[in-house]
Design a protein around this motif. Structure first.
Motif, PDB file in Angstrom:
ATOM      1  N   UNK A 369       3.915  -8.633 -11.082  1.00 35.07           N
ATOM      2  CA  UNK A 369       4.102  -8.303  -9.664  1.00 35.07           C
ATOM      3  C   UNK A 369       3.267  -7.084  -9.280  1.00 35.07           C
ATOM      4  N   UNK A 370       3.293  -6.046 -10.131  1.00 44.60           N
ATOM      5  CA  UNK A 370       2.484  -4.858  -9.853  1.00 44.60           C
ATOM      6  C   UNK A 370       1.003  -5.164  -9.863  1.00 44.60           C
ATOM      7  N   UNK A 371       0.599  -6.038 -10.766  1.00 47.53           N
ATOM      8  CA  UNK A 371      -0.814  -6.427 -10.929  1.00 47.53           C
ATOM      9  C   UNK A 371      -1.336  -7.143  -9.684  1.00 47.53           C
ATOM     10  N   UNK A 372      -0.426  -7.830  -8.978  1.00 44.50           N
ATOM     11  CA  UNK A 372      -0.834  -8.634  -7.822  1.00 44.50           C
ATOM     12  C   UNK A 372      -0.516  -7.959  -6.482  1.00 44.50           C
ATOM     13  N   UNK A 373      -0.017  -6.729  -6.513  1.00 51.29           N
ATOM     14  CA  UNK A 373       0.387  -6.050  -5.276  1.00 51.29           C
ATOM     15  C   UNK A 373      -0.819  -5.769  -4.382  1.00 51.29           C
ATOM     16  N   UNK A 374      -0.668  -6.047  -3.091  1.00 51.58           N
ATOM     17  CA  UNK A 374      -1.702  -5.731  -2.102  1.00 51.58           C
ATOM     18  C   UNK A 374      -1.120  -4.828  -1.028  1.00 51.58           C
ATOM     19  N   UNK A 375      -1.845  -3.756  -0.704  1.00 46.89           N
ATOM     20  CA  UNK A 375      -1.419  -2.810   0.321  1.00 46.89           C
ATOM     21  C   UNK A 375      -2.209  -3.099   1.602  1.00 46.89           C
ATOM     22  N   UNK A 376      -1.535  -3.348   2.720  1.00 46.70           N
ATOM     23  CA  UNK A 376      -2.257  -3.580   3.978  1.00 46.70           C
ATOM     24  C   UNK A 376      -3.161  -2.399   4.327  1.00 46.70           C
ATOM     25  N   UNK A 377      -4.299  -2.680   4.943  1.00 47.46           N
ATOM     26  CA  UNK A 377      -5.290  -1.642   5.229  1.00 47.46           C
ATOM     27  C   UNK A 377      -4.717  -0.536   6.103  1.00 47.46           C
ATOM     28  N   UNK A 378      -3.941  -0.901   7.131  1.00 46.43           N
ATOM     29  CA  UNK A 378      -3.359   0.114   8.004  1.00 46.43           C
ATOM     30  C   UNK A 378      -2.414   1.033   7.254  1.00 46.43           C
ATOM     31  N   UNK A 379      -1.601   0.452   6.396  1.00 48.68           N
ATOM     32  CA  UNK A 379      -0.646   1.238   5.613  1.00 48.68           C
ATOM     33  C   UNK A 379      -1.382   2.149   4.639  1.00 48.68           C
ATOM     34  N   UNK A 380      -2.468   1.644   4.062  1.00 45.91           N
ATOM     35  CA  UNK A 380      -3.246   2.441   3.111  1.00 45.91           C
ATOM     36  C   UNK A 380      -3.883   3.640   3.800  1.00 45.91           C
ATOM     37  N   UNK A 381      -4.461   3.448   4.977  1.00 45.90           N
ATOM     38  CA  UNK A 381      -5.137   4.552   5.658  1.00 45.90           C
ATOM     39  C   UNK A 381      -4.145   5.569   6.206  1.00 45.90           C
ATOM     40  N   UNK A 382      -2.937   5.110   6.581  1.00 49.02           N
ATOM     41  CA  UNK A 382      -1.898   6.064   6.968  1.00 49.02           C
ATOM     42  C   UNK A 382      -1.522   6.932   5.769  1.00 49.02           C
ATOM     43  N   UNK A 383      -1.408   6.304   4.604  1.00 45.98           N
ATOM     44  CA  UNK A 383      -1.117   7.040   3.368  1.00 45.98           C
ATOM     45  C   UNK A 383      -2.227   8.060   3.077  1.00 45.98           C
ATOM     46  N   UNK A 384      -3.487   7.625   3.170  1.00 48.92           N
ATOM     47  CA  UNK A 384      -4.611   8.526   2.889  1.00 48.92           C
ATOM     48  C   UNK A 384      -4.643   9.695   3.869  1.00 48.92           C
ATOM     49  N   UNK A 385      -4.319   9.434   5.144  1.00 46.03           N
ATOM     50  CA  UNK A 385      -4.296  10.506   6.141  1.00 46.03           C
ATOM     51  C   UNK A 385      -3.270  11.573   5.803  1.00 46.03           C
ATOM     52  N   UNK A 386      -2.059  11.132   5.417  1.00 46.57           N
ATOM     53  CA  UNK A 386      -1.020  12.085   5.031  1.00 46.57           C
ATOM     54  C   UNK A 386      -1.418  12.859   3.778  1.00 46.57           C
ATOM     55  N   UNK A 387      -2.020  12.147   2.825  1.00 47.22           N
ATOM     56  CA  UNK A 387      -2.397  12.771   1.550  1.00 47.22           C
ATOM     57  C   UNK A 387      -3.454  13.847   1.757  1.00 47.22           C
ATOM     58  N   UNK A 388      -4.499  13.529   2.527  1.00 51.10           N
ATOM     59  CA  UNK A 388      -5.593  14.474   2.743  1.00 51.10           C
ATOM     60  C   UNK A 388      -5.120  15.671   3.562  1.00 51.10           C
ATOM     61  N   UNK A 389      -4.211  15.432   4.514  1.00 49.28           N
ATOM     62  CA  UNK A 389      -3.701  16.539   5.329  1.00 49.28           C
ATOM     63  C   UNK A 389      -2.913  17.526   4.471  1.00 49.28           C
ATOM     64  N   UNK A 390      -2.136  16.996   3.529  1.00 50.56           N
ATOM     65  CA  UNK A 390      -1.308  17.854   2.678  1.00 50.56           C
ATOM     66  C   UNK A 390      -2.099  18.453   1.520  1.00 50.56           C
ATOM     67  N   UNK A 391      -3.062  17.669   0.993  1.00 47.61           N
ATOM     68  CA  UNK A 391      -3.827  18.110  -0.187  1.00 47.61           C
ATOM     69  C   UNK A 391      -5.312  17.776   0.025  1.00 47.61           C
ATOM     70  N   UNK A 392      -6.013  18.563   0.818  1.00 42.74           N
ATOM     71  CA  UNK A 392      -7.435  18.270   1.064  1.00 42.74           C
ATOM     72  C   UNK A 392      -8.270  18.474  -0.201  1.00 42.74           C
TER      73      UNK A 392
END
Length: 460
Positions: A369-392
């Motif tokens: 299940x983990x091997x086949x997991x796909x993250x939607x593009x919108x959800x991924x970029x929201x995650x990246x935005x939060x990550x970069x804001x907190x830890x540039x």
């Protein structure tokens, strides 16, 4: 297997299904040791799969291969040499060959024409007659007309016409295969294809950690030879097994030696086939001996699985040999040793007693299940935005590369492409991988992050 819980059903009989057809007719190839059975298998299937060496006893298990001749498909089962006076491991090998005879639809009996009829050959004939299965007699190592005349003496075995062949050069194998097709029943009609077919699970690890015992316990039958002698398994062994209502293709493999370049003879080819088994598997169960300290070799095997991009389950076998006091400290040692593989499900089992074997399939399913997991593009970029804001990304030489956009390029394993304004440091890249796991799971699967830095436009 009474230790396992209700709901785990086991198919005790070996299955020879393909993904798109019903069970294929089965041809067992038997004969005494070193008459050229594995060479003949390679000739029939048209590729070098079965390990071949001049040393008798290289093949030890029943090993199945798909074959095709004159438009008809069938399954070939290679066996170890059958010796009526065998003792020890040789007796186990002989027992596997006898099981193959009874499970087959027809038998190809291979005799060395240059040696003639031996007492062992006559003993095999008695077993074949008792089985009642159709038999095709192959007189192997017939490389010229002189030996072909000697091959005719094999009529005296009383099991039909001997077909003079040379497995090495292919001489006479066409007529022999025509006779094989005449002896085999027709294959059943095609059935609807199962989407994707059975999931492929490779069992790998160092020699003598209990891989074959694990497969036998899962299959609920002695499918492969088990011995205290390391290196008993040489060819990868495929077995279709029903577990928890699903069919799985388990692949038992030879133990991976320390360094392939230091391995000689059939062990060299066996190591290559083990790596090939990892490549064609979807999830790999790495078996580790819990009664011994973890070695660099164990970690190297897990690194091989990760680099191949396969789902990973770690099985600590022989847990029954570890006393209670030792388990307390062993758990902490494992946490320390597997720090880079904390994402992989781990099960503590005993292939000998069946202890906690019910945990194996859920771990395999979680890894897939983990091997086949796909993250939607919108959800991924929201995650990246939060990550970069907190830890540039740290500023280097007055520059700070930014992540412009991210997408999941593929699954199996999950692979992410990050489009950036400049090169990202490897430590920050590993930080992103770790945070991806924390947010999205990817249990049992490697996670690959690829950085695609924007190229500067050349000044005109």
């Amino acid at each position: 297997m009474s230790d396992l819980p209700t709901g785990y059903e086991y198919d005790a009989e070996p299955s020879h299904d393909r993904d798109d057809q019903g069970p294929l007719p089965v041809l067992a190839i038997v004969g005494r040791p070193n008459v050229g059975k594995s060479t003949l298998v390679n000739r029939i299937i048209g590729r070098r799969e079965a390990v071949v060496e001049d040393t008798p006893g290289v093949t030890r298990d029943r090993v199945s291969y798909d074959a095709d001749w004159a438009g008809r498909a069938f399954t070939v089962v290679d066996t170890g040499g059958w010796d009526p006076d065998a003792v020890g491991m040789a007796a186990l090998v002989a027992a596997q060959a006898e099981v193959a005879i009874h499970a087959a639809d027809a038998v190809l009996f291979v005799v060395d024409a240059t040696v003639g009829i031996t007492d062992a050959d006559e003993a095999v004939v008695r077993v074949l007659r008792k089985s009642g299965k159709p038999v095709v007699l192959a007189a192997n190592k017939v490389d010229d007309q002189r030996v072909e005349a000697e091959a005719m003496n094999l009529w005296s075995l009383g099991i039909g016409e001997p077909f003079p062949i040379s497995a090495m050069h292919g001489r006479g194998t066409g007529d022999m295969l025509d006779a094989v097709l005449a002896a085999l029943p027709e294959a059943p009609p095609e059935r609807d294809a199962e989407i994707g077919g059975p999931r492929r699970v490779a069992i790998v690890g160092k020699p003598n950690v209990g891989k074959s015992s694990l497969l036998n316990k899962v299959a609920k039958e002695d499918r492969v030879v088990v011995s205290d002698v390391s290196g008993t398994t040489v060819d990868p062994v495929d077995e279709l097994i029903t577990l928890a209502g699903r069919q799985w293709r388990f692949i038992d493999t030879a133990g991976i030696r320390r360094k392939v370049k230091n391995v000689q003879g059939h062990e060299y080819y066996a190591s290559l086939r083990t790596n090939s088994a990892i490549e064609r598997a979807e999830v790999v169960v790495v078996v580790i001996d819990a009664s011994e300290p973890m070695t660099e070799q164990d970690l190297r095997i897990m690194n091989t699985v990760e680099e191949a991009g396969k789902a990973l389950v770690i099985a600590y076998n022989k847990w029954d040999l570890v006393d209670e006091d030792r388990r307390y400290y062993l758990e902490r040692e494992i946490d320390r040793d597997l720090v880079q593989f904390r994402w992989a499900p781990r099960v503590n089992i005993s292939a000998l007693t069946g202890r906690h074997m019910e945990k194996l399939v859920p771990a395999i399913e979680a890894a897939l299940d983990g091997w086949q997991t796909r993250v939607p593009t919108g959800q991924l970029n929201a995650f990246l935005g939060r990550l970069v804001a907190a830890h540039p990304h740290p500023v280097r030489s007055g520059k700070q590369p930014k992540i412009l956009f991210g997408t999941q390029a593929s699954t199996m394993p999950p692979t992410f492409a990050l489009f950036t304004s400049g090169q990202i440091e490897s430590s920050y890249q590993r930080f992103i991988e770790r945070r991806l796991r924390e947010d999205f799971g990817f249990v049992g699967s490697p996670v690959h992050v690829q950085v695609r830095a924007r190229q500067k436009k050349a000044k005109r």
